[in-house]
Write a protein that holds these residues in place. Structure first.
Motif, PDB file in Angstrom:
ATOM      1  N   GLY A  11      -3.431  10.299  40.447  1.00  0.00           N
ATOM      2  CA  GLY A  11      -2.910  11.338  39.551  1.00  0.00           C
ATOM      3  C   GLY A  11      -4.047  12.156  38.980  1.00  0.00           C
ATOM      4  N   GLY A  14      -3.566  15.472  37.241  1.00  0.00           N
ATOM      5  CA  GLY A  14      -2.635  15.506  36.112  1.00  0.00           C
ATOM      6  C   GLY A  14      -3.330  15.660  34.770  1.00  0.00           C
ATOM      7  N   GLN A  15      -2.520  15.677  33.720  1.00  0.00           N
ATOM      8  CA  GLN A  15      -3.119  15.923  32.396  1.00  0.00           C
ATOM      9  C   GLN A  15      -3.901  14.723  31.871  1.00  0.00           C
ATOM     10  OE1 GLN A  15      -0.796  16.685  29.016  1.00  0.00           O
ATOM     11  NE2 GLN A  15       0.866  15.280  29.553  1.00  0.00           N
ATOM     12  N   ILE A  16      -3.489  13.513  32.140  1.00  0.00           N
ATOM     13  CA  ILE A  16      -4.306  12.369  31.715  1.00  0.00           C
ATOM     14  C   ILE A  16      -5.614  12.365  32.507  1.00  0.00           C
ATOM     15  CG2 ILE A  16      -4.484   9.837  31.627  1.00  0.00           C
ATOM     16  CD1 ILE A  16      -1.469   9.753  31.060  1.00  0.00           C
ATOM     17  N   ASP A  42      -4.450  12.068  44.834  1.00  0.00           N
ATOM     18  CA  ASP A  42      -3.273  12.787  44.334  1.00  0.00           C
ATOM     19  C   ASP A  42      -2.440  13.201  45.542  1.00  0.00           C
ATOM     20  OD1 ASP A  42      -1.403  14.444  42.780  1.00  0.00           O
ATOM     21  OD2 ASP A  42      -2.902  14.326  41.183  1.00  0.00           O
ATOM     22  N   VAL A  87      -2.797   6.152  37.522  1.00  0.00           N
ATOM     23  CA  VAL A  87      -2.231   7.049  36.509  1.00  0.00           C
ATOM     24  C   VAL A  87      -1.064   7.855  37.079  1.00  0.00           C
ATOM     25  CG1 VAL A  87      -2.760   8.957  34.936  1.00  0.00           C
ATOM     26  CG2 VAL A  87      -4.495   7.207  35.379  1.00  0.00           C
ATOM     27  N   GLY A  88      -1.190   8.286  38.317  1.00  0.00           N
ATOM     28  CA  GLY A  88      -0.157   9.124  38.932  1.00  0.00           C
ATOM     29  C   GLY A  88       1.142   8.354  39.104  1.00  0.00           C
ATOM     30  N   ALA A  89       2.228   8.991  38.741  1.00  0.00           N
ATOM     31  CA  ALA A  89       3.542   8.358  38.880  1.00  0.00           C
ATOM     32  C   ALA A  89       4.569   9.461  38.945  1.00  0.00           C
ATOM     33  CB  ALA A  89       3.819   7.426  37.715  1.00  0.00           C
ATOM     34  N   ILE A 108       6.178   4.134  45.182  1.00  0.00           N
ATOM     35  CA  ILE A 108       4.759   4.518  45.067  1.00  0.00           C
ATOM     36  C   ILE A 108       3.877   3.279  44.911  1.00  0.00           C
ATOM     37  CG2 ILE A 108       3.076   5.668  43.558  1.00  0.00           C
ATOM     38  CD1 ILE A 108       5.298   7.703  42.838  1.00  0.00           C
ATOM     39  N   GLN A 112       0.753   1.699  47.093  1.00  0.00           N
ATOM     40  CA  GLN A 112      -0.591   1.608  46.510  1.00  0.00           C
ATOM     41  C   GLN A 112      -1.042   0.149  46.394  1.00  0.00           C
ATOM     42  OE1 GLN A 112      -0.941   4.172  43.061  1.00  0.00           O
ATOM     43  NE2 GLN A 112      -0.464   5.987  44.271  1.00  0.00           N
ATOM     44  N   VAL A 129      -1.331   2.860  34.411  1.00  0.00           N
ATOM     45  CA  VAL A 129      -0.968   3.713  33.275  1.00  0.00           C
ATOM     46  C   VAL A 129       0.389   4.378  33.539  1.00  0.00           C
ATOM     47  CG1 VAL A 129      -1.648   5.762  31.944  1.00  0.00           C
ATOM     48  CG2 VAL A 129      -3.396   4.121  32.693  1.00  0.00           C
ATOM     49  N   ASN A 131       4.066   5.246  34.239  1.00  0.00           N
ATOM     50  CA  ASN A 131       5.258   4.507  33.772  1.00  0.00           C
ATOM     51  C   ASN A 131       6.341   4.344  34.830  1.00  0.00           C
ATOM     52  OD1 ASN A 131       4.639   3.792  31.106  1.00  0.00           O
ATOM     53  ND2 ASN A 131       4.782   5.958  30.521  1.00  0.00           N
ATOM     54  N   HIS A 190       5.290  -1.798  27.544  1.00  0.00           N
ATOM     55  CA  HIS A 190       4.937  -0.471  27.019  1.00  0.00           C
ATOM     56  C   HIS A 190       6.204   0.377  27.025  1.00  0.00           C
ATOM     57  CE1 HIS A 190       3.249   3.423  26.317  1.00  0.00           C
ATOM     58  NE2 HIS A 190       3.705   3.852  27.474  1.00  0.00           N
TER      59      HIS A 190
END
Ligand code: NAX
Length: 329
Positions: A11, A14-16, A42, A87-89, A108, A112, A129, A131, A190
């Motif tokens: 990811g 992405g923004q994170i 990505d 992070v990517g989801a 996904i 991975q 990370v 979700n 979480h």
């Protein structure tokens, strides 16, 4: 000089990712003397944006950035990786049910997990990370270990943002420095069901429950504020938490790799059965870390209110696990 550590980040466009990559490259995650190689994953349609981020990373001239690659192939991204930040989801789209979100992401994280199981360094440390992060970590772990190279205990989910959010709320309530607060726990998933537990928390030797001195605040203000903080950020910013999530990811890996110096931190880890949590479930536990290993803080008393909360968040995780079990068969 130290050999570079290979850090895979998914990811990456992405923004994170945009908050995370620069801090990894500047040495905030693995130390100011530790060179890193970034392996960025990505989707195909995001490769151009990843290239843009790489141009900016170049333009920082970070002394510790020893190399970087971009790819849309997990087998390439995770090759020899020693740290993987997943992070990517798939975000929840309009009209998408929780169940659809779970299964879309499960696809996904099976892919991975398989790539990590086959290609990552045998002692790879993985933080999920994206979700639903606990269940995504669970899936990646279950698949990865089938290849017999990497170990289940090194698959973790991110509860650290909840932990940091809770610390900040407690500092505000007690008027104490956030750095003075020790021994906080966030149990479970979480999600808004997480249970931030400050029964053992101290500040300069004072007991935080006594400083709070307000029974109703825990249930009526603190837990809902921490649990719904992600939604409150979206409401205020129009975008989900990004810099704070990246910060929590940095904290999680830094403490895991470099040690927590005896302090408790919260990590989502595969349960070993402690506190009655079924083995293998990725659950937020209080841990201390040393020499690249975490250890669950044992012997904490669980009162009735805490047990109810811990079971409630566990039940959500068990439900999520049941929702993906066909994919793991
Ligand atoms: P963005 O939508 O900005 O970025 C996600 C990136 O992932 C995109 O570039 C996308 O192309 C990429 N991507 C999607 N599927 C991929 C795949 N199969 N392989 C590689 N890359 C893929 O989201 P962002 O705000 O960065 O958030 C990322 C994830 O973090 C989301 O799932 C979000 O829910 C989760 N969060 C988790 C938190 C936690 O505490 N565990 C807190 C923050 C955040 O909500």
């Amino acid at each position: 000089a130290k050999a570079p550590v290979r850090v895979a980040v998914t990811g990456a466009a992405g923004q994170i990712g945009y908050s995370l990559l620069f801090r990894i490259a500047s040495g905030e995650m693995l130390g100011k003397d530790q060179p890193v190689i970034l392996q960025l994953l990505d989707l195909p349609q995001a490769q151009k944006a990843v290239k843009g981020v790489m141009m900016e990373l170049e333009d920082c001239a970070f002394p510790l950035l020893a190399g970087m690659i971009a790819t849309d192939d997990p087998n390439v991204a995770f090759k020899d990786a020693q740290v993987c930040l997943l992070v990517g989801a798939r975000p929840r789209g309009p009209g998408m049910e929780r169940k659809d979100l779970l299964t879309e992401n499960a696809k996904i994280f099976t892919v991975q997990g398989a790539a990590i199981g086959q290609h990552a360094a045998p002692d790879v440390k993985v933080l999920v990370v994206g979700n639903p992060c606990n269940t995504n970590a669970y899936i990646a772990k279950e698949i990865a270990v089938k290849y017999g190279r990497v170990s289940a205990k090194n698959f973790t989910g991110m509860l650290r943002l909840d932990h940091n959010r809770a610390l900040s709320q407690l500092a505000g309530k007690t008027g104490r420095e956030v750095s003075s607060l020790k021994n906080l726990v966030v149990w479970g998933n979480h999600s808004p069901t997480m249970y931030a537990d400050y029964r053992f928390t101290t500040s300069n030797g004072d007991k935080v429950p006594a400083l709070v001195n307000d029974e109703a605040w825990n249930r009526d203000v603190f837990l809902p504020t921490v649990g719904k903080r992600g939604a409150a950020i979206i409401e205020a910013r129009g975008l989900s938490s990004a810099a704070s999530a990246a910060n929590a990811a940095i904290d999680h890996i830094r403490d895991w790799v470099l040690g927590s110096n005896g302090e408790w931190v919260t990590m989502g880890i595969p349960s070993d059965g402690s506190y009655g949590i079924p083995e293998g479930i990725i659950y937020g536990f209080p841990v201390t870390t040393e020499n690249g290993e975490y250890k669950i803080v044992q012997g904490l008393e669980i009162d009735q209110f805490s047990r109810e909360r811990m079971t409630h968040t566990l039940n959500e995780l068990l439900e999520e696990r049941d929702g993906v079990k066909d994919l793991l068969a």
